[in-house]
Design a protein around this motif. Structure first.
Motif, mmCIF file in Angstrom:
data_model
loop_
_atom_site.group_PDB
_atom_site.id
_atom_site.type_symbol
_atom_site.label_atom_id
_atom_site.label_comp_id
_atom_site.label_asym_id
_atom_site.label_seq_id
_atom_site.Cartn_x
_atom_site.Cartn_y
_atom_site.Cartn_z
ATOM 1 N N THR A 16 6.463 12.615 -10.321
ATOM 2 C CA THR A 16 5.153 12.011 -10.564
ATOM 3 C C THR A 16 4.937 11.887 -12.074
ATOM 4 O O THR A 16 4.981 12.886 -12.795
ATOM 5 C CB THR A 16 4.052 12.892 -9.935
ATOM 6 N N THR A 68 -2.728 13.031 -1.936
ATOM 7 C CA THR A 68 -2.429 12.041 -0.873
ATOM 8 C C THR A 68 -0.928 11.971 -0.601
ATOM 9 O O THR A 68 -0.504 11.729 0.526
ATOM 10 C CB THR A 68 -2.909 10.614 -1.233
ATOM 11 N N SER A 81 0.305 3.142 -7.645
ATOM 12 C CA SER A 81 -1.099 2.813 -7.459
ATOM 13 C C SER A 81 -1.498 1.967 -8.655
ATOM 14 O O SER A 81 -1.620 2.480 -9.768
ATOM 15 C CB SER A 81 -1.954 4.083 -7.399
ATOM 16 N N LYS A 137 -4.183 0.929 -9.362
ATOM 17 C CA LYS A 137 -5.540 1.269 -9.778
ATOM 18 C C LYS A 137 -5.553 2.096 -11.066
ATOM 19 O O LYS A 137 -6.604 2.356 -11.620
ATOM 20 C CB LYS A 137 -6.234 2.048 -8.648
ATOM 21 N N LYS A 138 -4.371 2.545 -11.485
ATOM 22 C CA LYS A 138 -4.293 3.290 -12.749
ATOM 23 C C LYS A 138 -3.667 2.362 -13.799
ATOM 24 O O LYS A 138 -4.342 1.530 -14.375
ATOM 25 C CB LYS A 138 -3.464 4.571 -12.574
ATOM 26 N N ASN A 148 -0.265 14.280 -12.479
ATOM 27 C CA ASN A 148 -1.723 14.353 -12.354
ATOM 28 C C ASN A 148 -2.197 15.742 -11.952
ATOM 29 O O ASN A 148 -3.107 16.295 -12.563
ATOM 30 C CB ASN A 148 -2.175 13.307 -11.321
ATOM 31 N N THR A 166 -12.961 9.824 -11.717
ATOM 32 C CA THR A 166 -11.570 9.378 -11.624
ATOM 33 C C THR A 166 -11.288 8.239 -12.604
ATOM 34 O O THR A 166 -12.202 7.510 -13.004
ATOM 35 C CB THR A 166 -11.235 8.929 -10.187
ATOM 36 N N ASP A 167 -10.007 8.108 -12.934
ATOM 37 C CA ASP A 167 -9.545 6.969 -13.730
ATOM 38 C C ASP A 167 -8.941 5.919 -12.796
ATOM 39 O O ASP A 167 -8.276 5.003 -13.245
ATOM 40 C CB ASP A 167 -8.468 7.430 -14.729
ATOM 41 N N GLU A 218 2.856 4.974 -0.271
ATOM 42 C CA GLU A 218 3.461 6.258 0.120
ATOM 43 C C GLU A 218 3.649 6.324 1.634
ATOM 44 O O GLU A 218 4.715 6.704 2.129
ATOM 45 C CB GLU A 218 2.529 7.420 -0.272
ATOM 46 N N PHE A 230 0.829 14.778 -5.744
ATOM 47 C CA PHE A 230 -0.605 14.481 -5.717
ATOM 48 C C PHE A 230 -1.096 14.736 -4.287
ATOM 49 O O PHE A 230 -0.295 14.708 -3.345
ATOM 50 C CB PHE A 230 -0.837 13.030 -6.140
ATOM 51 N N GLN A 282 -3.182 -0.066 -1.874
ATOM 52 C CA GLN A 282 -3.288 0.919 -2.953
ATOM 53 C C GLN A 282 -2.131 1.893 -2.864
ATOM 54 O O GLN A 282 -1.234 1.728 -2.032
ATOM 55 C CB GLN A 282 -4.651 1.609 -2.978
ATOM 56 N N GLY A 283 -2.121 2.925 -3.719
ATOM 57 C CA GLY A 283 -0.964 3.814 -3.825
ATOM 58 C C GLY A 283 -0.618 4.543 -2.539
ATOM 59 O O GLY A 283 0.550 4.626 -2.149
ATOM 60 N N ARG A 284 -1.635 5.055 -1.865
ATOM 61 C CA ARG A 284 -1.326 5.871 -0.687
ATOM 62 C C ARG A 284 -0.761 5.046 0.450
ATOM 63 O O ARG A 284 -0.053 5.583 1.311
ATOM 64 C CB ARG A 284 -2.556 6.685 -0.272
ATOM 65 N N ARG A 338 0.960 6.346 -13.485
ATOM 66 C CA ARG A 338 0.597 6.390 -14.914
ATOM 67 C C ARG A 338 1.855 6.301 -15.776
ATOM 68 O O ARG A 338 2.027 7.027 -16.748
ATOM 69 C CB ARG A 338 -0.222 7.657 -15.197
ATOM 70 N N ARG A 367 -11.684 18.407 -13.918
ATOM 71 C CA ARG A 367 -11.045 17.265 -14.578
ATOM 72 C C ARG A 367 -12.089 16.263 -15.055
ATOM 73 O O ARG A 367 -12.968 15.870 -14.290
ATOM 74 C CB ARG A 367 -10.090 16.572 -13.594
HETATM 75 N N1 F0G Z 1 -0.239 9.444 -6.837
HETATM 76 C C1 F0G Z 1 -0.947 9.956 -7.872
HETATM 77 C C2 F0G Z 1 -0.240 10.745 -8.922
HETATM 78 C C3 F0G Z 1 -2.326 9.732 -7.955
HETATM 79 O O1 F0G Z 1 -3.006 10.232 -8.984
HETATM 80 C C4 F0G Z 1 -2.970 8.965 -6.944
HETATM 81 C C5 F0G Z 1 -4.413 8.731 -6.982
HETATM 82 C C6 F0G Z 1 -2.182 8.448 -5.892
HETATM 83 C C7 F0G Z 1 -0.826 8.714 -5.875
HETATM 84 C C8 F0G Z 1 -2.783 7.639 -4.789
HETATM 85 O O2 F0G Z 1 -3.134 6.373 -5.213
HETATM 86 O O3 F0G Z 1 -5.623 6.290 -4.903
HETATM 87 O O4 F0G Z 1 -4.257 4.198 -5.113
HETATM 88 O O5 F0G Z 1 -4.129 5.559 -3.074
HETATM 89 N N2 F0G Z 1 -5.194 9.378 -7.720
HETATM 90 C C9 F0G Z 1 -6.627 9.219 -7.878
HETATM 91 C C10 F0G Z 1 -7.164 10.303 -8.773
HETATM 92 C C11 F0G Z 1 -7.384 9.049 -6.612
HETATM 93 O O6 F0G Z 1 -8.414 10.412 -8.890
HETATM 94 O O7 F0G Z 1 -6.403 11.023 -9.403
HETATM 95 P P1 F0G Z 1 -4.364 5.556 -4.538
#
Ligand code: F0G
Length: 461
Positions: A184, A128, A257, A259-260, A188, A52-53, A106, A126, A101-103, A220, A408
């Protein structure tokens, strides 16, 4: 093969982390222990990790120094105001609340807005995001343009929503049952493809006409804004921050999120305009995440996000980021390895069913390829195919499969060098040459939901 232009890093390396190669027999033992599920393999036994990124970025010296000056006050921390300023500066919405985090963003947004029986359209949800809609008893509906499912089309904006489908869906469902529409960016689940500014405007116009709130899943967003600059002629002269601001100006809010595209290891947020949402969002936040000026994060995390957001929209960073990922994709493409086109913003997606035409879908070619890549070179990837998205009829046990069967290779930000990418490409090219020796898999143990995380499999002899 190496005549491709090498992307040059717009940074130098100040801290390094040791990674170790493993022997083939060690990897074989790990695979057996893991039930041939790469999620079960300890990271120490991985040489190059492209799982993962998300949350895997290398932070900059500025971000690390932000960690030292983080304000850890429970309420009203200085770091929150710094974070708020940076998010508002880039996104332009009136309000922002942090989440871990992102979820979590959501979950809270949907708990506040979505009821049982509702529908939420998206280009492609996505996993989640889809799960957080479905857990409310609502329907997650994917209305992406058909080009998204054609891996050979070189359409520059394969993340676009099909506007006709969206209009028809709203007409048939009725706006009362659609609490929000999402996009989105980048998409992804559909190969990391961008959405054009033109399409964002059209989605926005449809939503405004129907009085339906419009939100981005903005993980992203910077990579998406960069592709708009490069691929949408009318936008070529605009800066990335200006494009990002314009993208967001057509919407009512976003989940993120961090984290990206905030270049941190943990964090997220919801940002929005409608003040009447605030009370509900903050109540839900306090129950599950924390007080609204930290929302499940430490002050230092907020500081790192604020600085990461400033860095991620830098043109030198984005030029390197996208060409680095494309470098890997182009090495593979030139050698005849089937890849999804165009190459995505954060990842290269391999077309596993074309790579392994002798393995039928019910023997999971994507899974087989990801296991083979680990076995060959200690590289971890992720299957995005029949194991992740296959659906079993509870009565007949028959499985249906997603259109695309992919693996991926997600590239963490600022972490791996061109040499690492070349190791990955060489391993895949070698595997492609001996593809006939790769065998399919069967599932021997699986949970009811999100089975790819914990399923155990065995190789078919
Ligand atoms: N939306 C998208 C488009 C994502 O790619 C992700 C996470 C999330 C929401 C959720 O965010 O992980 O911070 O809770 N994607 C990671 C992946 C896990 O590997 O593509 P999160």
């Amino acid at each position: 093969m190496r005549d491709l232009k090498r992307p040059v890093e717009p940074y130098r390396i100040k801290v390094v982390e040791r990674i170790k190669k493993t022997s083939r027999s060690e990897r074989e033992t790990e695979l057996k222990k893991a039930g041939y599920n790469l999620f079960n393999i300890p990271a120490e036994k991985i040489f190059i990790d492209l799982l993962t990124d998300s949350g895997t970025s290398a932070m900059s010296d500025k971000q690390w120094s932000g960690i030292m000056v983080g304000d850890e006050s429970y309420a009203g921390a200085r770091s929150f105001f710094r974070f708020e300023k940076s998010v508002k500066n880039i996104f332009g919405f009136a309000h922002v609340i942090p989440t871990h985090q992102g979820r979590a963003a959501e979950r809270i947004l949907f708990e506040a807005m979505v009821k049982k029986g509702d529908s939420v359209p998206n280009n492609i949800h996505f996993d989640t995001t889809q799960a957080n809609v479905e857990v409310r008893g609502a329907h997650a509906v994917n209305l992406v343009d058909d080009a998204a499912y054609d891996p050979d089309s070189n359409d520059p904006f394969k993340g676009n929503m099909d506007i006709g489908k969206l209009e028809r869906f709203i007409e048939q469902t009725g706006r009362a049952k659609i609490p929000l529409v999402m996009l989105t960016i980048t998409n992804n689940s559909g190969g990391g493809q961008p959405v054009s500014l033109e399409n964002i405007k059209s989605v926005s116009a449809v939503c405004r006409r129907s009085k339906i709130p419009f939100f981005f899943d903005a993980c992203r967003f910077a990579e998406n804004a960069y592709f708009i600059k490069k691929r949408e002629k009318s936008q070529a002269r605009k800066s990335v921050p200006a494009i990002a601001r314009e993208m967001f100006s057509y919407a009512d809010g976003a989940t993120m999120s961090a984290k990206k595209d905030a270049l941190v290891n943990i964090g997220g947020f919801i940002t929005y305009n409608d003040a009447t949402l605030t009370r509900r969002l903050k109540n839900l936040l306090i129950i599950g995440e924390g007080f609204p000026t930290y929302g499940g994060l430490a002050g230092r995390d907020l500081e790192a996000i604020a600085r990461g957001l400033d860095e991620v929209v830098d043109i030198d960073y984005l030029e390197h980021r996208t060409s680095h990922v494309a470098y890997l994709g182009n090495l593979l493409d030139r050698a005849g390895v089937p890849v999804f086109k165009p190459i995505g913003g954060h990842a290269v997606y391999i077309l596993a069913d074309r790579f392994l035409p002798h393995i039928p879908r019910h023997q999971y070619p994507g899974w087989a390829l990801s296991v083979a890549l680990y076995r060959e070179a200690g590289v971890r990837s992720v299957e995005i195919g029949g194991v992740m998205f296959g659906k079993k009829d509870p009565k007949t046990g028959r499985e249906t499969y997603p259109v695309l069967e992919m693996v991926r290779l997600a590239v963490p930000r600022r972490v791996y060098t061109v040499s690492h990418l070349e190791v990955v490409a060489d391993a895949l090219i070698a595997l492609h040459k001996k593809r006939d020796s790769i065998r399919g898999f069967r599932i021997v143990e699986e949970p009811a939901h999100l089975r790819h995380f914990t399923a155990r499999l065995e190789e078919i002899k």
